[in-house]
Motif scaffolding. Structure first.
Motif, PDB file in Angstrom:
ATOM      1  N   ALA A  23       2.258 -10.684  -5.206  1.00  8.42           N
ATOM      2  CA  ALA A  23       2.424  -9.231  -5.174  1.00  8.42           C
ATOM      3  C   ALA A  23       2.526  -8.756  -4.037  1.00  8.42           C
ATOM      4  O   ALA A  23       2.154  -7.288  -3.808  1.00  8.42           O
ATOM      5  CB  ALA A  23       1.291  -8.830  -6.149  1.00  8.42           C
ATOM      6  N   ALA A  26      -0.570  -6.579  -2.757  1.00 11.76           N
ATOM      7  CA  ALA A  26      -0.885  -5.196  -3.373  1.00 11.76           C
ATOM      8  C   ALA A  26      -2.227  -4.974  -4.091  1.00 11.76           C
ATOM      9  O   ALA A  26      -2.931  -5.721  -4.579  1.00 11.76           O
ATOM     10  CB  ALA A  26       0.230  -4.750  -4.362  1.00 11.76           C
ATOM     11  N   ALA A  63       1.988  -4.500   0.128  1.00  8.82           N
ATOM     12  CA  ALA A  63       3.261  -3.770  -0.140  1.00  8.82           C
ATOM     13  C   ALA A  63       2.782  -2.425  -0.918  1.00  8.82           C
ATOM     14  O   ALA A  63       3.492  -1.640  -1.377  1.00  8.82           O
ATOM     15  CB  ALA A  63       3.854  -4.474  -1.044  1.00  8.82           C
ATOM     16  N   GLY A  64       1.297  -2.253  -1.143  1.00  2.80           N
ATOM     17  CA  GLY A  64       0.988  -0.908  -1.745  1.00  2.80           C
ATOM     18  C   GLY A  64      -0.096  -0.954  -2.768  1.00  2.80           C
ATOM     19  O   GLY A  64      -0.948  -1.880  -2.364  1.00  2.80           O
ATOM     20  N   GLY A  65      -0.087  -0.170  -3.626  1.00  6.10           N
ATOM     21  CA  GLY A  65      -1.350  -0.091  -4.514  1.00  6.10           C
ATOM     22  C   GLY A  65      -1.015  -0.589  -5.976  1.00  6.10           C
ATOM     23  O   GLY A  65       0.165  -1.006  -6.253  1.00  6.10           O
ATOM     24  N   ASP A  66      -1.822  -0.476  -7.042  1.00  7.30           N
ATOM     25  CA  ASP A  66      -1.570  -1.145  -8.449  1.00  7.30           C
ATOM     26  C   ASP A  66      -1.085   0.219  -9.113  1.00  7.30           C
ATOM     27  O   ASP A  66      -1.627   0.694 -10.181  1.00  7.30           O
ATOM     28  CB  ASP A  66      -2.874  -1.603  -8.878  1.00  7.30           C
ATOM     29  CG  ASP A  66      -2.400  -2.542  -9.975  1.00  7.30           C
ATOM     30  OD1 ASP A  66      -1.153  -2.594 -10.304  1.00  7.30           O
ATOM     31  OD2 ASP A  66      -3.227  -3.202 -10.309  1.00  7.30           O
ATOM     32  N   VAL A  67       0.342   0.731  -8.606  1.00  8.33           N
ATOM     33  CA  VAL A  67       0.714   1.790  -9.414  1.00  8.33           C
ATOM     34  C   VAL A  67       1.006   1.417 -10.719  1.00  8.33           C
ATOM     35  O   VAL A  67       1.248   2.382 -11.813  1.00  8.33           O
ATOM     36  CB  VAL A  67       2.017   2.562  -8.742  1.00  8.33           C
ATOM     37  CG1 VAL A  67       1.514   3.152  -7.346  1.00  8.33           C
ATOM     38  CG2 VAL A  67       2.925   1.728  -8.299  1.00  8.33           C
ATOM     39  N   ARG A  68       1.518   0.303 -11.098  1.00  7.49           N
ATOM     40  CA  ARG A  68       1.733  -0.169 -12.434  1.00  7.49           C
ATOM     41  C   ARG A  68       0.632  -0.014 -13.582  1.00  7.49           C
ATOM     42  O   ARG A  68       0.505   0.577 -14.384  1.00  7.49           O
ATOM     43  CB  ARG A  68       2.168  -1.634 -12.606  1.00  7.49           C
ATOM     44  CG  ARG A  68       3.636  -1.767 -12.698  1.00  7.49           C
ATOM     45  CD  ARG A  68       4.225  -3.246 -12.599  1.00  7.49           C
ATOM     46  NE  ARG A  68       3.615  -3.548 -11.386  1.00  7.49           N
ATOM     47  CZ  ARG A  68       4.506  -4.607 -10.630  1.00  7.49           C
ATOM     48  NH1 ARG A  68       5.334  -5.215 -11.140  1.00  7.49           N
ATOM     49  NH2 ARG A  68       4.032  -4.943  -9.535  1.00  7.49           N
ATOM     50  N   PRO A 136       7.137   4.894   0.614  1.00  7.35           N
ATOM     51  CA  PRO A 136       8.275   4.965  -0.477  1.00  7.35           C
ATOM     52  C   PRO A 136       7.984   5.776  -1.689  1.00  7.35           C
ATOM     53  O   PRO A 136       8.596   5.715  -2.568  1.00  7.35           O
ATOM     54  CB  PRO A 136       8.698   3.509  -0.508  1.00  7.35           C
ATOM     55  CG  PRO A 136       7.439   2.860  -0.533  1.00  7.35           C
ATOM     56  CD  PRO A 136       6.485   3.515   0.338  1.00  7.35           C
ATOM     57  N   GLU A 137       6.722   6.402  -1.694  1.00  4.44           N
ATOM     58  CA  GLU A 137       6.310   6.998  -2.949  1.00  4.44           C
ATOM     59  C   GLU A 137       7.433   8.261  -3.514  1.00  4.44           C
ATOM     60  O   GLU A 137       7.131   8.078  -4.814  1.00  4.44           O
ATOM     61  CB  GLU A 137       5.102   7.831  -2.954  1.00  4.44           C
ATOM     62  CG  GLU A 137       3.863   6.870  -2.496  1.00  4.44           C
ATOM     63  CD  GLU A 137       3.657   6.247  -1.132  1.00  4.44           C
ATOM     64  OE1 GLU A 137       4.597   6.677  -0.448  1.00  4.44           O
ATOM     65  OE2 GLU A 137       2.847   5.630  -0.785  1.00  4.44           O
ATOM     66  N   ALA A 139      10.048   7.739  -4.321  1.00  3.44           N
ATOM     67  CA  ALA A 139      11.091   7.090  -5.308  1.00  3.44           C
ATOM     68  C   ALA A 139      10.502   6.753  -6.447  1.00  3.44           C
ATOM     69  O   ALA A 139      11.000   6.098  -7.472  1.00  3.44           O
ATOM     70  CB  ALA A 139      11.379   5.343  -4.473  1.00  3.44           C
ATOM     71  N   ILE A 140       8.965   6.812  -6.712  1.00  3.63           N
ATOM     72  CA  ILE A 140       8.506   6.685  -7.822  1.00  3.63           C
ATOM     73  C   ILE A 140       7.901   8.071  -8.536  1.00  3.63           C
ATOM     74  O   ILE A 140       6.921   7.792  -9.364  1.00  3.63           O
ATOM     75  CB  ILE A 140       7.330   5.488  -7.841  1.00  3.63           C
ATOM     76  CG1 ILE A 140       6.214   5.858  -6.736  1.00  3.63           C
ATOM     77  CG2 ILE A 140       8.002   4.151  -7.639  1.00  3.63           C
ATOM     78  CD1 ILE A 140       5.169   4.964  -6.964  1.00  3.63           C
ATOM     79  N   VAL A 318      11.439   1.631 -10.965  1.00  2.00           N
ATOM     80  CA  VAL A 318      11.495   0.799  -9.666  1.00  2.00           C
ATOM     81  C   VAL A 318      10.601  -0.599  -9.941  1.00  2.00           C
ATOM     82  O   VAL A 318      10.926  -1.502  -9.269  1.00  2.00           O
ATOM     83  CB  VAL A 318      10.760   1.747  -8.461  1.00  2.00           C
ATOM     84  CG1 VAL A 318      10.407   0.698  -7.268  1.00  2.00           C
ATOM     85  CG2 VAL A 318      11.420   2.895  -8.341  1.00  2.00           C
ATOM     86  N   LEU A 319       9.571  -0.341 -10.761  1.00  4.04           N
ATOM     87  CA  LEU A 319       8.621  -1.749 -10.847  1.00  4.04           C
ATOM     88  C   LEU A 319       8.498  -2.152 -12.421  1.00  4.04           C
ATOM     89  O   LEU A 319       8.172  -3.393 -12.378  1.00  4.04           O
ATOM     90  CB  LEU A 319       7.216  -1.392 -10.484  1.00  4.04           C
ATOM     91  CG  LEU A 319       7.147  -1.009  -8.854  1.00  4.04           C
ATOM     92  CD1 LEU A 319       5.605  -0.317  -8.608  1.00  4.04           C
ATOM     93  CD2 LEU A 319       7.398  -2.136  -7.890  1.00  4.04           C
ATOM     94  N   ARG A 324      16.045   0.725 -11.457  1.00  3.01           N
ATOM     95  CA  ARG A 324      16.369   1.676 -10.371  1.00  3.01           C
ATOM     96  C   ARG A 324      17.210   2.838 -10.634  1.00  3.01           C
ATOM     97  O   ARG A 324      18.039   3.636  -9.644  1.00  3.01           O
ATOM     98  CB  ARG A 324      17.079   0.863  -9.126  1.00  3.01           C
ATOM     99  CG  ARG A 324      16.175  -0.061  -8.408  1.00  3.01           C
ATOM    100  CD  ARG A 324      16.017   0.153  -6.890  1.00  3.01           C
ATOM    101  NE  ARG A 324      14.829  -0.187  -6.285  1.00  3.01           N
ATOM    102  CZ  ARG A 324      14.029   0.320  -5.553  1.00  3.01           C
ATOM    103  NH1 ARG A 324      14.437   1.679  -5.195  1.00  3.01           N
ATOM    104  NH2 ARG A 324      12.783   0.153  -5.034  1.00  3.01           N
TER     105      ARG A 324
HETATM  106  C1  QUE Z   1       7.611   3.064  -4.015  1.00  4.46           C
HETATM  107  C2  QUE Z   1       6.253   2.956  -4.162  1.00  4.46           C
HETATM  108  C3  QUE Z   1       5.781   1.678  -4.341  1.00  4.46           C
HETATM  109  C4  QUE Z   1       6.407   0.424  -4.459  1.00  4.46           C
HETATM  110  C5  QUE Z   1       8.089   0.523  -4.613  1.00  4.46           C
HETATM  111  C6  QUE Z   1       8.417   1.674  -4.138  1.00  4.46           C
HETATM  112  C7  QUE Z   1       4.156   1.365  -4.524  1.00  4.46           C
HETATM  113  C8  QUE Z   1       3.690   0.121  -4.740  1.00  4.46           C
HETATM  114  C9  QUE Z   1       4.879  -0.757  -4.838  1.00  4.46           C
HETATM  115  C10 QUE Z   1       4.288  -2.192  -5.223  1.00  4.46           C
HETATM  116  C11 QUE Z   1       5.001  -3.210  -4.702  1.00  4.46           C
HETATM  117  C12 QUE Z   1       4.467  -4.767  -4.983  1.00  4.46           C
HETATM  118  C13 QUE Z   1       3.651  -4.890  -6.110  1.00  4.46           C
HETATM  119  C14 QUE Z   1       2.923  -3.737  -6.557  1.00  4.46           C
HETATM  120  C15 QUE Z   1       3.287  -2.399  -6.013  1.00  4.46           C
HETATM  121  O1  QUE Z   1       6.135  -0.858  -4.773  1.00  4.46           O
HETATM  122  O2  QUE Z   1       3.483   2.308  -4.239  1.00  4.46           O
HETATM  123  O3  QUE Z   1       2.054  -3.748  -7.617  1.00  4.46           O
HETATM  124  O4  QUE Z   1       3.028  -6.064  -6.310  1.00  4.46           O
HETATM  125  O5  QUE Z   1       2.379   0.105  -4.868  1.00  4.46           O
HETATM  126  O6  QUE Z   1       9.894   1.997  -4.156  1.00  4.46           O
HETATM  127  O7  QUE Z   1       5.564   3.878  -4.092  1.00  4.46           O
END
Ligand code: QUE
Length: 359
Positions: A23, A26, A63-68, A136-137, A139-140, A318-319, A324
């Motif tokens: 991941a 993340a 790559a980021g946080g656990d936004v899912r 890139p926030e 975008a989400i 996005v995720l 997209r």
């Molecule tokens: C914008 C975002 C995020 C993103 C992609 C975007 C984001 C984020 C992740 C992400 C990437 C890989 C992972 C995951 C999350 O992607 O904030 O769990 O495995 O955490 O275009 O803001």
């Protein structure tokens, strides 16, 4: 105890190793809790004199946080759990920003969103020629959080806003220019550097030792192309609102300015409410100029933004479904009513008491 992050010591160095390679490391809530607990413990441990933050795998530090997971919380009515996740994450960002012992972060590969929060608040931030930094926030359907504005208020406003509103990936030289990294070293040197940082933990003055070690392998500074392009568009970013900035860039793009066109196209695909939230929170941060005050603002804004339908929709597009093709609501900048946003930000304006009394 989670296996998603390795916590240990080598000699007198505390080592934090993100271990969620598939991941791109993340950050889950469990990882954030484990990192925070280790930092709190090591702060008062005389056997630990510095901390190294690294991530497993070629792809990047983080790559980021656990936004899912946050999206699932919100959609199942657990908005308090979502708020708790952000509170925990931003507390960790604050801990790193104010840590009394040196923290060295290896920023190889992708360093985005929560990865910038984990590493760019550290005292020594080491990028490589393959590093890619982004917030890139937009975008989400979210906003640029993790206290990034506590770093970016120190750079020129138009550069910061170009980076935040576009969400574009920049290379190491631009990250240094933006204040998100300190030095660039060849990727092949990171292994050797790691060993020497651990040796530096034994030195009488680890800071002096670390600075000398980094200085010995740092590459000469390359040109910061993103910042140079943003500099040519400085006036476009003097608009009052994100809507003004987009209109200015659209106008310059129409006149054939390629830099304006690239930034405009990136921004035009983004969530309109996010763009307004990002511009306004950045501008407020430039007046707050304090890590805890900016993180407190981020906490309120995160709870607000994560609860909006654009966040669930953006993470979906996005995720989750990865089509997209998010459908933003409102869909245009002109329709963004900033009243709710203003209410969230107003409580963080230090001059609010004055304004209340005079109204
Ligand atoms: C914008 C975002 C995020 C993103 C992609 C975007 C984001 C984020 C992740 C992400 C990437 C890989 C992972 C995951 C999350 O992607 O904030 O769990 O495995 O955490 O275009 O803001």
């Amino acid at each position: 105890m989670t296996t998603e992050v390795g916590i240990g010591t080598e000699g007198r160095a505390g080592i934090i190793t993100l271990n969620r390679e598939k991941a791109i490391n993340a950050l889950t809530g469990e990882m954030i809790a484990a990192i925070s607990a280790a930092l709190a413990r090591w702060a008062d441990d005389p056997n630990v004199t510095l901390v190294l933050v690294e991530g497993r795998g070629e792809k990047g530090l983080c790559a980021g946080g656990d936004v899912r997971a946050v999206r699932d919380m919100v959609l199942s009515g657990r908005s308090e759990a979502a708020r708790a996740y952000f509170t925990l994450e931003y507390r960790m960002n604050g801990l790193i920003a104010t840590y009394k012992k040196p923290i060295v972060a290896f920023q190889h590969g992708f360093v985005m969103g929560g990865g910038i929060g984990l590493s760019s608040h550290a005292r020594y931030r080491i990028a490589t020629p393959a590093s890619r930094f982004a917030m890139p926030e937009a975008a989400i359907g979210f906003f640029c959080d993790v206290g990034v504005n506590a770093i970016l208020y120190q750079t020129a406003e138009h550069r910061a806003l170009a980076f935040l509103l576009s969400g574009m990936q920049v290379e190491a030289a631009d990250a240094v220019a933006l204040g998100l990294a300190d030095a660039v070293v060849p990727e092949a040197e990171l292994g050797t550097l790691r060993g020497r940082v651990i040796e530096a933990a034994l030195a009488a003055d680890p800071d002096t030792a670390i600075a000398a070690i980094i200085g010995g392998v740092a590459l000469d500074q390359e040109a910061a192309g993103f910042c140079a392009a943003a500099d040519t568009l400085r006036l476009a970013f003097e608009g009052q609102s994100a809507a003004d900035i987009l209109a200015n860039l659209a106008s310059l793009a129409g006149e054939g300015d390629p830099a304006a066109s690239a930034l405009y196209q990136a921004m035009a695909a983004h969530c309109p409410t996010s763009l307004e939230a990002i511009a306004q929170s950045h501008r407020l941060a430039r007046r707050l100029r304090s890590v805890p005050a900016i993180l407190a603002m981020d906490t309120e804004l995160a709870a607000f933004m994560a609860g909006r339908s654009d966040f669930a929709e953006g993470v979906r597009a996005v995720l989750v479904d990865k089509d997209r093709a998010p459908r933003w609501s409102p869909a245009t900048m002109a329709e963004v009513g900033s009243d709710a946003l203003e209410r969230v930000l107003d409580s963080h304006r230090p001059w609010r008491a004055l304004m209340v009394r005079s109204s």
